[in-house]
Design a protein around this motif. Structure first.
Motif, mmCIF file in Angstrom:
data_model
loop_
_atom_site.group_PDB
_atom_site.id
_atom_site.type_symbol
_atom_site.label_atom_id
_atom_site.label_comp_id
_atom_site.label_asym_id
_atom_site.label_seq_id
_atom_site.Cartn_x
_atom_site.Cartn_y
_atom_site.Cartn_z
ATOM 1 N N CYS A 53 -7.835 68.654 39.092
ATOM 2 C CA CYS A 53 -7.540 67.325 38.548
ATOM 3 C C CYS A 53 -8.193 67.164 37.176
ATOM 4 O O CYS A 53 -9.377 67.457 37.005
ATOM 5 C CB CYS A 53 -8.084 66.224 39.457
ATOM 6 S SG CYS A 53 -7.418 66.184 41.127
ATOM 7 N N ALA A 54 -7.420 66.690 36.237
ATOM 8 C CA ALA A 54 -7.949 66.353 34.908
ATOM 9 C C ALA A 54 -8.278 64.862 34.892
ATOM 10 O O ALA A 54 -7.791 64.101 35.726
ATOM 11 C CB ALA A 54 -6.907 66.671 33.844
ATOM 12 N N SER A 56 -7.150 62.720 32.985
ATOM 13 C CA SER A 56 -5.900 61.973 32.793
ATOM 14 C C SER A 56 -5.106 61.812 34.094
ATOM 15 O O SER A 56 -4.219 60.975 34.164
ATOM 16 C CB SER A 56 -5.036 62.664 31.738
ATOM 17 O OG SER A 56 -4.733 63.991 32.153
ATOM 18 N N CYS A 86 -3.535 67.523 43.111
ATOM 19 C CA CYS A 86 -4.534 68.229 42.330
ATOM 20 C C CYS A 86 -5.806 68.292 43.168
ATOM 21 O O CYS A 86 -5.915 67.624 44.191
ATOM 22 C CB CYS A 86 -4.772 67.572 40.973
ATOM 23 S SG CYS A 86 -5.398 65.879 41.026
ATOM 24 N N SER A 155 -14.848 69.230 34.687
ATOM 25 C CA SER A 155 -14.286 68.563 33.521
ATOM 26 C C SER A 155 -15.341 68.415 32.434
ATOM 27 O O SER A 155 -16.506 68.158 32.713
ATOM 28 C CB SER A 155 -13.756 67.174 33.903
ATOM 29 O OG SER A 155 -13.270 66.511 32.757
ATOM 30 N N THR A 157 -14.553 66.230 30.052
ATOM 31 C CA THR A 157 -14.160 64.916 29.552
ATOM 32 C C THR A 157 -14.612 63.874 30.562
ATOM 33 O O THR A 157 -14.399 64.030 31.764
ATOM 34 C CB THR A 157 -12.628 64.836 29.371
ATOM 35 O OG1 THR A 157 -12.209 65.905 28.526
ATOM 36 C CG2 THR A 157 -12.216 63.518 28.760
#
Length: 183
Positions: A53-54, A56, A86, A155, A157
């Motif tokens: 999973c991102a 976003s 995800c 991540s 981010t």
């Protein structure tokens, strides 16, 4: 492949080896063909690796605070907003920020709990539980932050989550992402 009685090779084989040998070869050939056909659907059903999973793909929010035995627990919820599944595996990175987005105190330490991958179907959630003491037990409290900066596992981010969090007694822990609500 099944033998073709109209094939000249088939007719020579029948004359040379006899009908019993040809029947045995046909059964073996049919079995091999069936095995190949039955393996194909199973291979087609094997799921491809689920992507990570991102940020976003996720909507981050806070669950319900709970206090127990001198501790305060608050889950950070990760909800998959994408149209495909995800996965998340491990610990998120979490720190407390003030209204100007400056960090207050140290980032959360890991609880040490073991973990597995959590696959999130679209619109499904998992959480990582945060923990601090419920007031100044063995040390002072830091000022209350306005946001949590959360890096989902794997991540680089972060997402900012509005959350009035106050770390007390130098205790700020995070558990791995899971579906049991465990620290």
């Amino acid at each position: 492949m099944s033998p073709n009685p109209n094939d000249p090779t088939f007719l020579r084989t029948v004359r040379r080896r006899g009908p019993a040998a040809v029947l045995a070869a046909a059964v073996v050939g049919a079995t091999a063909t069936s095995a190949a056909w039955s393996a194909t659907p199973a291979a087609a059903r094997t799921p491809a690796a689920i992507r990570t999973c991102a940020v976003s793909d996720l909507y981050l929010s806070m669950g319900t605070k709970e206090g127990a035995a001198g501790s305060l627990y608050w889950p950070v919820r990760f909800t998959n907003t994408s149209t495909t599944s995800c996965a998340l595996r491990g610990y998120p990175g979490v720190s407390v920020l003030d209204g100007g987005h400056h960090r207050i105190g140290a980032a959360a330490t890991r609880s040490g709990r073991s973990y597995t991958s959590v696959t999130l179907a679209p619109a499904h959630s998992a959480s990582a539980v945060l923990r601090t003491t419920n007031g100044p037990v063995g040390g002072p409290c830091l000022r209350t932050g306005s946001y949590l900066r959360v890096y989902p596992p794997a991540s680089r981010t972060a997402a900012l989550v509005p959350a009035p969090w106050k770390t007390c007694s130098d205790t700020f822990q995070v558990g791995p992402v899971n579906t049991q609500g465990a620290l």
